[in-house]
Design a protein around this motif. Sequence first.
Motif, short mmCIF file in Angstrom:
data_model
loop_
_atom_site.label_atom_id
_atom_site.label_comp_id
_atom_site.label_asym_id
_atom_site.label_seq_id
_atom_site.Cartn_x
_atom_site.Cartn_y
_atom_site.Cartn_z
N ASN A 1 6.22 -17.96 6.75
CA ASN A 1 4.94 -18.16 7.43
C ASN A 1 4.99 -19.30 8.43
N GLY B 1 -0.40 -23.17 -1.74
CA GLY B 1 -1.25 -22.13 -1.16
C GLY B 1 -0.51 -21.04 -0.45
N TYR C 1 1.62 -18.95 -1.84
CA TYR C 1 1.69 -17.77 -2.69
C TYR C 1 0.45 -17.73 -3.57
N ALA C 2 0.07 -16.51 -3.97
CA ALA C 2 -1.20 -16.32 -4.68
C ALA C 2 -1.16 -16.89 -6.09
N THR C 3 -0.03 -16.77 -6.78
CA THR C 3 0.06 -17.23 -8.16
C THR C 3 1.19 -18.24 -8.30
N GLU C 4 1.09 -19.02 -9.38
CA GLU C 4 2.13 -20.02 -9.66
C GLU C 4 3.44 -19.34 -10.01
N GLU D 1 4.56 -16.50 -8.86
CA GLU D 1 5.18 -16.03 -7.62
C GLU D 1 5.76 -17.21 -6.83
N ARG D 2 5.04 -18.33 -6.86
CA ARG D 2 5.56 -19.52 -6.15
C ARG D 2 6.89 -19.97 -6.76
#
Length: 588
Positions: free
Chosen positions: A325, A356, A358-361, A363-364
């Motif tokens: 991004n 912020g 990624y949507a979930t921890e 996934e991060r």
Amino acid sequence: MTMTETPSTAASAPPPRQSLPGRLWAVVRNAWRGLTSMRTALVLLFLLALAAIPGALLPQRNLNTQKVEQYIADRPTLGPWMDRFELFDVFSSFWFTAVYVLLFISLVGCILPRCLDHYRALRTPPVPTPRNLARLPLHHEQTVDATPEQVIELSRTRLRGWRTEIRSGGERAREGEITLSAEKGYTRELGNLVFHLALVGLLIAIAVGKLFGYEGSVIVIANNGPGFCTTSPAVFDSFKAGNVNDGTGMTPLCVRVKDFEADYLESGQAEMFTSNIEYQAGEDLRTDTWRATDIRVNHPLRVAGDRLYLQGHGFAPTFTVTFPNGQTRTETIQWRPDDARTFLSSGVLRIDPPGGMYATEEERRKNQIAIEGLFAPTAFFHGNLLTSSYPAMNDPAVAVDIYRGDTGLDTGRPQSLFALDSEQIRQGRLSKEARVNLRPGESTTLPSGAKVTFDGAQEFVNLQVSHDPAQKWVLVSALAMMAGLLVSLLVKRRRVWIRVYPEADGAGTVGQRRTVVEMGGLARTDQAGWGGEFEQLRERLLDEPELRGGEPARTAPESGQPAEPGATNTAASSTEPKPARDADPTGE
């Protein structure tokens, strides 16, 4: 028939047995006498020096934990046993402490009685003159034209610096006999005592430093990096407090490193390390004043009772990760020098995606980036294999493996600063996405779209803050030991006796009485050279115009030669050293 009664001899009663407390007291007394003997102190001193050898030959945990771990890993059988015997913590081990304490007790118990004996010796006059001075190793006898009082007074005047005692009369003394006892060299024993007392002081000072001191090491990036302040032990990479020190109450000190310079020979051998720093201490912290100075190897910064040492240096590569991004993360982390000659270093970076993204921890965590590999300050490639040819940063490059996945930053488990958790890789939580060689400014793009750029490297320094409240006393004790040792080696113990009495036949010049003078000498220490020293002393005491009536000195004629006519002074001398006897003629 008569019977003769023979009285039966009563059996002798057995000696009374000593009570249990008496036997225990005897054991304690004998153990104390053995422990406080000088022989035991010497044995313990030798054992202490012997016990320090492993601390000099083996890596120590308080200095370099990584080397200790590597040493144990390279020796999987012997290493753990060496660790059980605390060979990697020699100077804090139980057996080294035991020898240290026993030596301290032995020295104290041995020295204090000797101090009392020396004090009594200083208050005791020199020993009386032996009855037969001819039995001494050095002896001289002659007659002089002076009264006994004149001879004694002149000798006492000439013996300045000697302790003297004049005695007259006695049970077996001749009529008119006077004796002079002289002794010097008491400072020799004083120097010996000073040496041992200073050794005890040195042991106490070292113990105080270990109890109340502290020592912390921290790696600081050069070129105006963030620096550090000694606010708590948490700011240090490794911290070791004294046994009665919990790390609080440290001297406030702030340091930041402006630059670092290393001088190398053409062979790559380091010649000198210098770092320019700025620091704040004391009033400077309130006024926010920074003071500039430089530190070098073995030239620390001394401030407010603390010492700041420059212990080592290395390189900290800088990487920038550009996420898909467009957001970036840049980190500079020190890597460990694996080759002290070329400074080929290894290490790892763990980079977490921006918040912020990624949507979930979960996934991060699956998109964390880990970079592990080698750094060469002066790169040399064997095909795709990287090594370093020189320790200075002339042509830097890295050879790295780039992973994506869960690096373990959120697990709460301690991890190595220089290697990834192999368990994370084995379980597939970290997957390798690239293996590349990069020079400064070069980059590689991962399949996920993230780009990893090698920006170059910074130099870092390893600084150590040490606090030892007894450091000055260590220096004072060491100097006192050297002074006491020199005195005990250079000063010699000597004893001289002079006996004078009127000559029995009454011969002499008109108006004068002739006096017999006997002189004897004994060397209490260092027999070598005592014969020549005694002869010089005899000439100074007895070859004086006052004792010769103003006439030139005359010596005894050699064997077989007639005496010089008109001689008024005769001498019978035996100043050649006689065979040494086991017993001291003085009776001591």
